[in-house]
Design an enzyme around this catalytic site. Structure first.
Site, PDB file in Angstrom:
ATOM      1  N   VAL A  37       0.831  -1.207   0.000  1.00  0.00           N
ATOM      2  CA  VAL A  37       0.000   0.000   0.000  1.00  0.00           C
ATOM      3  C   VAL A  37       0.868   1.262   0.000  1.00  0.00           C
ATOM      4  O   VAL A  37       0.651   2.201  -0.781  1.00  0.00           O
ATOM      5  CB  VAL A  37      -0.921   0.001   1.246  1.00  0.00           C
ATOM      6  CG1 VAL A  37      -1.645   1.329   1.403  1.00  0.00           C
ATOM      7  CG2 VAL A  37      -1.911  -1.132   1.165  1.00  0.00           C
ATOM      8  N   THR A  39      -1.407  -4.386   9.117  1.00  0.00           N
ATOM      9  CA  THR A  39      -2.318  -4.652  10.236  1.00  0.00           C
ATOM     10  C   THR A  39      -2.775  -6.105  10.124  1.00  0.00           C
ATOM     11  O   THR A  39      -3.929  -6.377   9.815  1.00  0.00           O
ATOM     12  CB  THR A  39      -3.548  -3.710  10.208  1.00  0.00           C
ATOM     13  OG1 THR A  39      -4.166  -3.805   8.909  1.00  0.00           O
ATOM     14  CG2 THR A  39      -3.174  -2.275  10.464  1.00  0.00           C
ATOM     15  N   GLU A  79      -7.491   3.066   1.415  1.00  0.00           N
ATOM     16  CA  GLU A  79      -7.209   2.818  -0.006  1.00  0.00           C
ATOM     17  C   GLU A  79      -8.078   1.674  -0.513  1.00  0.00           C
ATOM     18  O   GLU A  79      -8.489   0.813   0.247  1.00  0.00           O
ATOM     19  CB  GLU A  79      -5.714   2.550  -0.216  1.00  0.00           C
ATOM     20  CG  GLU A  79      -5.128   1.382   0.581  1.00  0.00           C
ATOM     21  CD  GLU A  79      -5.421   0.030   0.000  1.00  0.00           C
ATOM     22  OE1 GLU A  79      -5.708  -0.038  -1.203  1.00  0.00           O
ATOM     23  OE2 GLU A  79      -5.379  -0.960   0.745  1.00  0.00           O
ATOM     24  N   LYS A  90     -14.180   1.408   4.690  1.00  0.00           N
ATOM     25  CA  LYS A  90     -13.191   0.469   4.152  1.00  0.00           C
ATOM     26  C   LYS A  90     -13.578  -0.986   4.460  1.00  0.00           C
ATOM     27  O   LYS A  90     -13.624  -1.849   3.584  1.00  0.00           O
ATOM     28  CB  LYS A  90     -11.814   0.811   4.736  1.00  0.00           C
ATOM     29  CG  LYS A  90     -10.748  -0.214   4.491  1.00  0.00           C
ATOM     30  CD  LYS A  90     -10.347  -0.270   3.045  1.00  0.00           C
ATOM     31  CE  LYS A  90      -9.448  -1.470   2.805  1.00  0.00           C
ATOM     32  NZ  LYS A  90      -8.874  -1.498   1.511  1.00  0.00           N
ATOM     33  N   ALA A 105     -17.705 -16.822 -10.133  1.00  0.00           N
ATOM     34  CA  ALA A 105     -17.553 -17.967  -9.221  1.00  0.00           C
ATOM     35  C   ALA A 105     -16.175 -18.597  -9.375  1.00  0.00           C
ATOM     36  O   ALA A 105     -15.591 -18.582 -10.457  1.00  0.00           O
ATOM     37  CB  ALA A 105     -18.642 -18.995  -9.514  1.00  0.00           C
ATOM     38  N   GLY A 106     -15.641 -19.107  -8.281  1.00  0.00           N
ATOM     39  CA  GLY A 106     -14.309 -19.705  -8.329  1.00  0.00           C
ATOM     40  C   GLY A 106     -14.031 -20.535  -7.095  1.00  0.00           C
ATOM     41  O   GLY A 106     -14.970 -20.997  -6.423  1.00  0.00           O
ATOM     42  N   CYS A 139      -6.331  -9.185   1.979  1.00  0.00           N
ATOM     43  CA  CYS A 139      -7.343  -8.231   2.463  1.00  0.00           C
ATOM     44  C   CYS A 139      -8.666  -8.879   2.878  1.00  0.00           C
ATOM     45  O   CYS A 139      -9.053  -8.791   4.036  1.00  0.00           O
ATOM     46  CB  CYS A 139      -7.593  -7.181   1.399  1.00  0.00           C
ATOM     47  SG  CYS A 139      -6.070  -6.381   0.892  1.00  0.00           S
ATOM     48  N   LYS A 156      -8.619 -11.326   5.955  1.00  0.00           N
ATOM     49  CA  LYS A 156      -8.225 -10.609   7.182  1.00  0.00           C
ATOM     50  C   LYS A 156      -9.296  -9.579   7.586  1.00  0.00           C
ATOM     51  O   LYS A 156      -9.668  -9.489   8.752  1.00  0.00           O
ATOM     52  CB  LYS A 156      -6.887  -9.915   6.903  1.00  0.00           C
ATOM     53  CG  LYS A 156      -6.473  -8.837   7.863  1.00  0.00           C
ATOM     54  CD  LYS A 156      -5.103  -8.280   7.526  1.00  0.00           C
ATOM     55  CE  LYS A 156      -5.073  -7.253   6.424  1.00  0.00           C
ATOM     56  NZ  LYS A 156      -5.603  -5.939   6.732  1.00  0.00           N
TER      57      LYS A 156
HETATM   58  C1  UGA Z   1      -9.261  -6.108  -2.458  1.00  0.00           C
HETATM   59  C2  UGA Z   1     -10.285  -5.044  -2.930  1.00  0.00           C
HETATM   60  O1  UGA Z   1     -10.809  -5.407  -4.202  1.00  0.00           O
HETATM   61  C3  UGA Z   1      -9.638  -3.660  -3.023  1.00  0.00           C
HETATM   62  O2  UGA Z   1     -10.636  -2.682  -3.332  1.00  0.00           O
HETATM   63  C4  UGA Z   1      -9.025  -3.323  -1.657  1.00  0.00           C
HETATM   64  O3  UGA Z   1      -8.353  -2.076  -1.691  1.00  0.00           O
HETATM   65  C5  UGA Z   1      -8.014  -4.390  -1.285  1.00  0.00           C
HETATM   66  O4  UGA Z   1      -8.694  -5.667  -1.225  1.00  0.00           O
HETATM   67  C6  UGA Z   1      -7.452  -4.029   0.074  1.00  0.00           C
HETATM   68  O5  UGA Z   1      -8.211  -3.993   1.046  1.00  0.00           O
HETATM   69  O6  UGA Z   1      -6.271  -3.639   0.148  1.00  0.00           O
HETATM   70  P1  UGA Z   1      -7.324  -7.527  -3.676  1.00  0.00           P
HETATM   71  O7  UGA Z   1      -7.237  -8.297  -2.396  1.00  0.00           O
HETATM   72  O8  UGA Z   1      -6.082  -7.029  -4.322  1.00  0.00           O
HETATM   73  O9  UGA Z   1      -8.262  -6.214  -3.474  1.00  0.00           O
HETATM   74  O10 UGA Z   1      -8.010  -8.464  -4.737  1.00  0.00           O
HETATM   75  P2  UGA Z   1      -9.449  -8.635  -5.441  1.00  0.00           P
HETATM   76  O11 UGA Z   1      -9.309  -8.352  -6.872  1.00  0.00           O
HETATM   77  O12 UGA Z   1     -10.495  -7.918  -4.706  1.00  0.00           O
HETATM   78  O13 UGA Z   1      -9.642 -10.215  -5.264  1.00  0.00           O
HETATM   79  C7  UGA Z   1      -9.730 -10.816  -3.978  1.00  0.00           C
HETATM   80  C8  UGA Z   1     -10.064 -12.289  -4.104  1.00  0.00           C
HETATM   81  O14 UGA Z   1     -11.394 -12.475  -4.573  1.00  0.00           O
HETATM   82  C9  UGA Z   1      -9.182 -13.062  -5.091  1.00  0.00           C
HETATM   83  O15 UGA Z   1      -8.836 -14.306  -4.522  1.00  0.00           O
HETATM   84  C10 UGA Z   1     -10.048 -13.224  -6.329  1.00  0.00           C
HETATM   85  O16 UGA Z   1      -9.724 -14.359  -7.094  1.00  0.00           O
HETATM   86  C11 UGA Z   1     -11.417 -13.380  -5.676  1.00  0.00           C
HETATM   87  N1  UGA Z   1     -12.526 -13.003  -6.586  1.00  0.00           N
HETATM   88  C12 UGA Z   1     -12.694 -11.724  -6.984  1.00  0.00           C
HETATM   89  C13 UGA Z   1     -13.418 -13.991  -7.003  1.00  0.00           C
HETATM   90  O17 UGA Z   1     -13.285 -15.184  -6.652  1.00  0.00           O
HETATM   91  N2  UGA Z   1     -14.472 -13.627  -7.808  1.00  0.00           N
HETATM   92  C14 UGA Z   1     -14.659 -12.338  -8.226  1.00  0.00           C
HETATM   93  O18 UGA Z   1     -15.661 -12.094  -8.955  1.00  0.00           O
HETATM   94  C15 UGA Z   1     -13.750 -11.369  -7.808  1.00  0.00           C
END
Ligand code: UGA
Length: 447
Positions: free
Chosen positions: A11, A86, A151, A207, A255-256, A263, A266
């Protein structure tokens, strides 16, 4: 403006670099000397598309520097960001704020003039007030404004998210702090990016509520995908049909194998801990946490079932182990739940991931790391797609079939179409799409 970013992790590094790109003078601080030395030489400790180029550019323009000297960096700043980790506290899921308060104490000792102190770290409601109390206790004469500026960056597209955000959230109580924050974000405000000013607590909660809501969407669609498999519905079309409703929106309905990363797992856990503290119920978030944990664990059984319940001494090619594409981050990745179960049943694991090996090598013992997807599939009994790296959707199907001992693909990210795979001669399992005739309960048949 002069900005000091304390904490040069994901970050801090991305935000600091982007503020420098806005034209501010930024000093990124970290206590890890080797990291600071590498960064000063332009060596970036994380994989984030576009970051290295932007760091080099701003270092060359003298707008971005790196140091371990926290005292000097605090002394000269107009805005001091706290961007330290954190992590989840062992045992109770609370966010561990020890690094945040360590930094607040140092600010109290080293700051001699007014500055805005802003949290970028994800901190539970009430942390900003506690930082204020801590500063007053150490130096009652110090004039500061504490601000929450969370953020919303996604790993893999963090620079784009910083430069073109949906919104900027600023929790501040004084007019002076608001003016300074407006000046900081002037390049975005002049492009009419919405900025929402709130009090400290509201910004802190926005957030957590945002991340918990996105996690809820994912857990929800994953459960609907399971239902699809049982009733001859197609999850891709269900998601699409739902997403066409603007009130629902199409994003985060893919779906996955369950969400991972540093993030969502936690923050959802920390939100349940905060709610408990305030004697408030977040039963939906609790259900999401539980549903996602079960989801990740159930994926290994799905693979075992697709391989006729017999994986002892069988070789499984795993394509993708990071928690999502375009990152080298393995934290809370579904692969870390899936692979050990397969190994415990006697399977041999070949892995290819474009960026995951560096972190994965210590987290996944006893596996064979391969240099490309075809090498991982060579003589394997099946291939499992865990992470949807773009290059996996353009694999040469004929070559895949040639490499595998058995043409069995288990695609946990739905990057291929069942018809296309069946036509190419594969036995293909995916998520929420039935390629075999479904078993419809008699109650539906009768209707
Ligand atoms: C997430 C949030 O999207 C950000 O807005 C936030 O700033 C960040 O956490 C944070 O708190 O710092 P990030 O963890 O980088 O971002 O990743 P995401 O793209 O949100 O994906 C998170 C998880 O969800 C991944 O494992 C992804 O594969 C999964 N996911 C996401 C799905 O299984 N399906 C989806 O439709 C979208």
């Amino acid at each position: 403006m002069r900005i000091t970013m304390i904490g040069s992790g994901y970050v801090g590094l991305v935000s600091g670099t982007c503020f420098a790109e806005f034209g501010h003078e930024v000093t990124c601080v970290d206590k890890d000397e080797s990291k600071i030395q590498s960064l000063s030489k332009g060596i970036i400790p994380i994989y984030e598309p576009g970051l290295e180029t932007l760091i080099r550019k701003n270092v060359d323009n003298n707008r971005l520097k790196f140091t371990t000297d926290i005292k000097t960096a605090i002394g000269t700043a107009d805005v001091i960001y706290i961007a330290v980790g954190t992590p989840s506290r062992r045992g109770d899921g609370h966010a561990d704020l020890s690094y945040v308060y360590e930094v607040a104490e140092e600010i109290g000792r080293s700051l001699k003039k007014h500055a805005v102190i802003a949290t970028k770290s994800t901190v539970p409601v009430g942390t900003g007030q506690k930082i204020m109390t801590c500063l007053n206790k150490i130096n009652p004469l110090l004039e500061t404004d504490v601000v929450s500026n969370p953020e919303f960056l996604r790993e893999g597209s963090a620079i784009e998210d910083f430069m073109n955000p949906d919104r900027v959230i600023i929790g501040a109580s004084s007019e002076r702090a608001k003016e300074i924050m407006k000046e900081l974000y002037r390049p975005l405000i002049s492009r009419e990016v919405p900025v929402l000013f709130t009090n400290l607590e509201t910004a802190e909660l926005i957030k957590y509520a945002s991340n918990a809501f996105l996690a809820t969407k994912i857990a929800f669609i994953n459960e609907i995908a399971d239902l699809c498999e049982k009733c001859n519905a197609d999850i891709q079309s269900v998601s699409k049909g739902m997403g066409m409703d603007k009130r629902i929106g199409e994003k985060f309905l893919h779906a996955g194998p369950g969400y991972g990363g540093s993030c969502f797992p936690k923050d959802t856990l920390a939100l349940t801990a905060t709610a408990k503290e305030f004697l408030s119920s977040v039963s939906i978030v609790e259900a999401v946490v539980q549903s996602n944990n079960q989801r990740k664990q159930s994926m290994a059984h799905r693979i075992i079932k697709a391989m006729q319940e017999d994986i002892n001494q069988k070789t499984i090619a795993i394509l993708g182990v990071t928690f999502k594409p375009n990152t080298d981050d393995m934290r809370e990745s579904p692969s870390l739940d899936i692979i050990p179960v397969l190994q415990s049943k006697g399977a041999k694991i070949n892995i290819f991931d474009p960026q995951g090996q560096k972190e994965g090598i210590n987290l996944l013992p006893g596996v064979k790391w391969c240099q490309d997807p075809y090498a991982a599939m060579q003589n394997a009994d099946s291939a499992v797609i865990i992470t949807e790296w773009p290059e996996f959707s353009a694999l040469n199907l004929a070559r895949m079939k040639e490499s595998l001992k058995h043409p069995l693909i288990i695609d946990l990210r739905n990057i291929y179409q069942p018809e296309e795979m069946e036509k190419a001669g594969f036995t293909y399992y995916s998520i929420g799409r039935t390629s075999v005739r479904p078993i419809i309960p008699s109650i539906i048949k009768a209707a």
